[in-house]
Design a protein around this motif. Structure first.
Motif, PDB file in Angstrom:
ATOM      1  N   ILE A   8     -33.856  -8.535 -29.913  1.00 30.72           N
ATOM      2  CA  ILE A   8     -32.632  -8.861 -29.078  1.00 30.72           C
ATOM      3  C   ILE A   8     -32.744 -10.223 -28.064  1.00 30.72           C
ATOM      4  CG2 ILE A   8     -30.627  -8.229 -27.386  1.00 30.72           C
ATOM      5  CD1 ILE A   8     -30.953  -5.470 -28.785  1.00 30.72           C
ATOM      6  N   ASP A   9     -33.793 -10.122 -27.379  1.00 30.14           N
ATOM      7  CA  ASP A   9     -34.330 -11.108 -26.242  1.00 30.14           C
ATOM      8  C   ASP A   9     -34.552 -12.430 -27.101  1.00 30.14           C
ATOM      9  OD1 ASP A   9     -33.998  -9.436 -24.223  1.00 30.14           O
ATOM     10  OD2 ASP A   9     -36.180  -9.057 -23.948  1.00 30.14           O
ATOM     11  N   ASP A  10     -35.329 -12.391 -28.345  1.00 31.28           N
ATOM     12  CA  ASP A  10     -35.491 -13.495 -29.155  1.00 31.28           C
ATOM     13  C   ASP A  10     -34.060 -14.041 -29.791  1.00 31.28           C
ATOM     14  OD1 ASP A  10     -38.116 -13.712 -28.796  1.00 31.28           O
ATOM     15  OD2 ASP A  10     -38.899 -12.649 -30.563  1.00 31.28           O
ATOM     16  N   LEU A  11     -33.354 -13.228 -30.137  1.00 33.44           N
ATOM     17  CA  LEU A  11     -31.853 -13.751 -30.583  1.00 33.44           C
ATOM     18  C   LEU A  11     -31.318 -14.459 -29.410  1.00 33.44           C
ATOM     19  CD1 LEU A  11     -29.368 -13.841 -32.184  1.00 33.44           C
ATOM     20  CD2 LEU A  11     -28.759 -11.641 -31.412  1.00 33.44           C
ATOM     21  N   ARG A  12     -31.368 -13.904 -28.036  1.00 31.10           N
ATOM     22  CA  ARG A  12     -30.644 -14.507 -27.076  1.00 31.10           C
ATOM     23  C   ARG A  12     -31.444 -15.997 -26.943  1.00 31.10           C
ATOM     24  NH1 ARG A  12     -30.487 -12.218 -21.036  1.00 31.10           N
ATOM     25  NH2 ARG A  12     -29.132 -14.079 -19.816  1.00 31.10           N
ATOM     26  N   ALA A  13     -32.663 -16.119 -26.837  1.00 29.20           N
ATOM     27  CA  ALA A  13     -33.558 -17.535 -26.964  1.00 29.20           C
ATOM     28  C   ALA A  13     -33.093 -18.321 -27.872  1.00 29.20           C
ATOM     29  CB  ALA A  13     -34.966 -17.141 -26.798  1.00 29.20           C
ATOM     30  N   GLU A  14     -33.011 -17.881 -29.245  1.00 30.08           N
ATOM     31  CA  GLU A  14     -32.543 -18.717 -30.328  1.00 30.08           C
ATOM     32  C   GLU A  14     -31.230 -19.235 -30.181  1.00 30.08           C
ATOM     33  OE1 GLU A  14     -33.559 -20.811 -33.653  1.00 30.08           O
ATOM     34  OE2 GLU A  14     -34.855 -19.268 -32.742  1.00 30.08           O
ATOM     35  N   SER A  15     -30.304 -18.471 -29.607  1.00 28.58           N
ATOM     36  CA  SER A  15     -28.852 -18.906 -29.480  1.00 28.58           C
ATOM     37  C   SER A  15     -28.907 -19.953 -28.357  1.00 28.58           C
ATOM     38  CB  SER A  15     -28.117 -17.529 -29.165  1.00 28.58           C
ATOM     39  OG  SER A  15     -27.883 -16.850 -30.157  1.00 28.58           O
ATOM     40  N   GLY A  16     -29.502 -19.649 -27.437  1.00 30.48           N
ATOM     41  CA  GLY A  16     -29.739 -20.477 -26.121  1.00 30.48           C
ATOM     42  C   GLY A  16     -30.245 -21.974 -26.558  1.00 30.48           C
ATOM     43  N   GLU A  17     -31.253 -21.829 -27.478  1.00 28.20           N
ATOM     44  CA  GLU A  17     -31.636 -23.209 -27.793  1.00 28.20           C
ATOM     45  C   GLU A  17     -30.878 -23.983 -28.465  1.00 28.20           C
ATOM     46  OE1 GLU A  17     -35.126 -24.085 -30.894  1.00 28.20           O
ATOM     47  OE2 GLU A  17     -35.854 -23.447 -29.040  1.00 28.20           O
ATOM     48  N   LEU A  18     -30.053 -23.273 -29.393  1.00 24.05           N
ATOM     49  CA  LEU A  18     -28.972 -23.861 -30.430  1.00 24.05           C
ATOM     50  C   LEU A  18     -27.712 -24.355 -29.392  1.00 24.05           C
ATOM     51  CD1 LEU A  18     -27.560 -24.718 -32.903  1.00 24.05           C
ATOM     52  CD2 LEU A  18     -27.149 -22.546 -33.302  1.00 24.05           C
ATOM     53  N   ASP A  19     -27.422 -23.503 -28.514  1.00 28.76           N
ATOM     54  CA  ASP A  19     -26.408 -23.887 -27.496  1.00 28.76           C
ATOM     55  C   ASP A  19     -26.752 -25.422 -27.094  1.00 28.76           C
ATOM     56  OD1 ASP A  19     -24.575 -23.913 -25.179  1.00 28.76           O
ATOM     57  OD2 ASP A  19     -24.384 -21.810 -25.607  1.00 28.76           O
ATOM     58  N   LEU A  20     -27.946 -25.550 -26.424  1.00 23.33           N
ATOM     59  CA  LEU A  20     -28.264 -26.829 -25.611  1.00 23.33           C
ATOM     60  C   LEU A  20     -28.203 -27.884 -26.617  1.00 23.33           C
ATOM     61  CD1 LEU A  20     -31.470 -25.629 -23.649  1.00 23.33           C
ATOM     62  CD2 LEU A  20     -29.402 -26.114 -22.821  1.00 23.33           C
ATOM     63  N   LEU A  21     -28.165 -27.707 -28.068  1.00 23.09           N
ATOM     64  CA  LEU A  21     -28.081 -28.768 -28.990  1.00 23.09           C
ATOM     65  C   LEU A  21     -26.745 -29.174 -29.021  1.00 23.09           C
ATOM     66  CD1 LEU A  21     -29.707 -30.509 -30.681  1.00 23.09           C
ATOM     67  CD2 LEU A  21     -29.290 -28.524 -32.697  1.00 23.09           C
ATOM     68  N   VAL A  22     -25.639 -28.269 -28.975  1.00 26.30           N
ATOM     69  CA  VAL A  22     -24.422 -28.698 -29.320  1.00 26.30           C
ATOM     70  C   VAL A  22     -23.492 -28.625 -28.000  1.00 26.30           C
ATOM     71  CG1 VAL A  22     -24.339 -27.626 -31.578  1.00 26.30           C
ATOM     72  CG2 VAL A  22     -23.591 -26.123 -29.613  1.00 26.30           C
ATOM     73  N   ALA A  23     -23.928 -28.424 -26.878  1.00 31.88           N
ATOM     74  CA  ALA A  23     -23.115 -28.170 -25.909  1.00 31.88           C
ATOM     75  C   ALA A  23     -22.622 -29.635 -25.291  1.00 31.88           C
ATOM     76  CB  ALA A  23     -24.085 -27.664 -24.392  1.00 31.88           C
ATOM     77  N   GLU A  24     -23.363 -30.642 -25.416  1.00 32.22           N
ATOM     78  CA  GLU A  24     -22.909 -32.074 -24.933  1.00 32.22           C
ATOM     79  C   GLU A  24     -22.559 -33.001 -26.263  1.00 32.22           C
ATOM     80  OE1 GLU A  24     -22.367 -32.361 -21.731  1.00 32.22           O
ATOM     81  OE2 GLU A  24     -23.463 -30.414 -21.356  1.00 32.22           O
ATOM     82  N   LEU A  25     -22.066 -32.190 -27.149  1.00 34.68           N
ATOM     83  CA  LEU A  25     -21.770 -33.154 -28.355  1.00 34.68           C
ATOM     84  C   LEU A  25     -20.538 -33.752 -28.095  1.00 34.68           C
ATOM     85  CD1 LEU A  25     -22.757 -31.091 -31.483  1.00 34.68           C
ATOM     86  CD2 LEU A  25     -23.867 -32.897 -30.245  1.00 34.68           C
ATOM     87  N   SER A  26     -20.155 -34.903 -28.485  1.00 33.52           N
ATOM     88  CA  SER A  26     -18.903 -35.733 -28.415  1.00 33.52           C
ATOM     89  C   SER A  26     -17.869 -34.919 -29.618  1.00 33.52           C
ATOM     90  CB  SER A  26     -19.076 -37.199 -28.859  1.00 33.52           C
ATOM     91  OG  SER A  26     -19.334 -37.455 -30.237  1.00 33.52           O
TER      92      SER A  26
END
Length: 285
Positions: A8-26
């Motif tokens: 569950i902790d690794d899922l959180r980390a994986e999701s967070g990494e992807l979130d950083l990738l898309v958070a600032e997209l135009s």
């Protein structure tokens, strides 16, 4: 009984990494096409949000989840696309907020699940650890599609151990979903992790064996790359057959991705993929 907290902790980390990738997209980048035919970056995140909501219902309201399964059975060829289309139509900020809210609620539900509980799913029922593993697998796979669309390389991490283990455990499922009888004997699978560790599964003296990079094995079982583009070695005809049909996600048989051009970079090299083709239907979309 496995403690679900690490995955569950690794899922959180994986999701967070992807979130950083898309958070600032135009807004334009949210509409970029991904390797899944007809799916944009927005479709990929919408699908993750939709599946997180489905998983949350499975954990917290099995009756409501059964209604989702009935809807899926009524439209097996379109229900996944319909869920993605609905979410992709949202403004990017609203879609991102919905994904964040849903995955946080699912995390809390999984952490609070009673020990030994099993929850319904589109495939066999799953424990909290298995549910988190499936969500990590899908988050990683769809994150690859998004990274490919953006021309970004996401270095593999040892969180792939969960995906690899799921790929090994779903061997017989891959046969069964195709109406085939799985081999009676266990296989030996030895994978080189991103950290350099060797992950081994199955008896050491097994005649049927699969070896190679863990990244390539995970790309194969999530059907994000064609077997011919990966550095996996099968010893024995049964092991070779398995690599042709491997599928770590629930749902009907996936169509996979086409083979890349002979002079193109191997997908397992860590460089952006250029293959096209819709991702396999089911939990692995």
């Amino acid at each position: 009984m496995a403690d679900p907290t690490p995955v569950i902790d690794d899922l959180r980390a994986e999701s967070g990494e992807l979130d950083l990738l898309v958070a600032e997209l135009s807004p334009e980048q949210w509409q970029l096409p991904t390797p899944a035919a007809g799916w944009t970056v927005a479709h990929q995140i919408a699908h993750l949000a939709w599946t997180d909501r489905s998983a949350l219902l499975a954990v917290t309201d099995p009756g409501a989840f059964r209604a989702l399964v009935e809807k899926a059975l009524a439209a097996p060829g379109s229900f996944v696309d319909e869920g993605a289309e609905e979410g992709a139509a949202l403004p990017p900020a609203d879609l991102l907020a919905a994904w964040r809210t849903g995955r946080t609620a699912l995390r809390e539900a999984l952490l609070g699940a009673p020990p030994g509980a099993r929850f319904p799913w589109y495939g066999p029922p799953m424990s909290a650890a298995s549910m988190a593993t499936a969500r990590l697998m899908e988050t990683w796979a769809h994150g690859l599609d998004i990274a490919d669309a953006l021309g970004v390389v996401r270095p593999p991490t040892d969180r792939l151990r969960h995906v690899a283990r799921l790929g090994v455990r779903t061997r017989d499922f891959a046969y069964g979903v195709r109406g085939l009888t799985p081999p009676a004997e266990e296989f030996r699978v030895e994978l080189l992790a991103p950290s350099g560790e060797v992950w081994a599964y199955g008896p050491e003296d097994a005649a049927q064996r699969v070896t190679g990079p863990a990244l390539d094995f995970c790309l194969l079982v999530t059907q994000r790359a064609h077997r011919a583009d990966l550095a996996l070695t099968a010893t024995g005809p049964d092991a070779g057959r398995w690599l042709d049909i491997a599928q770590a996600f629930a749902g009907p048989p996936g169509t996979g991705r086409p083979r890349k051009a002979a002079d193109g970079p191997a997908r397992g090299s860590g460089r952006p993929a250029e293959e096209s083709g819709r991702p396999a239907q089911g939990a692995g979309r």
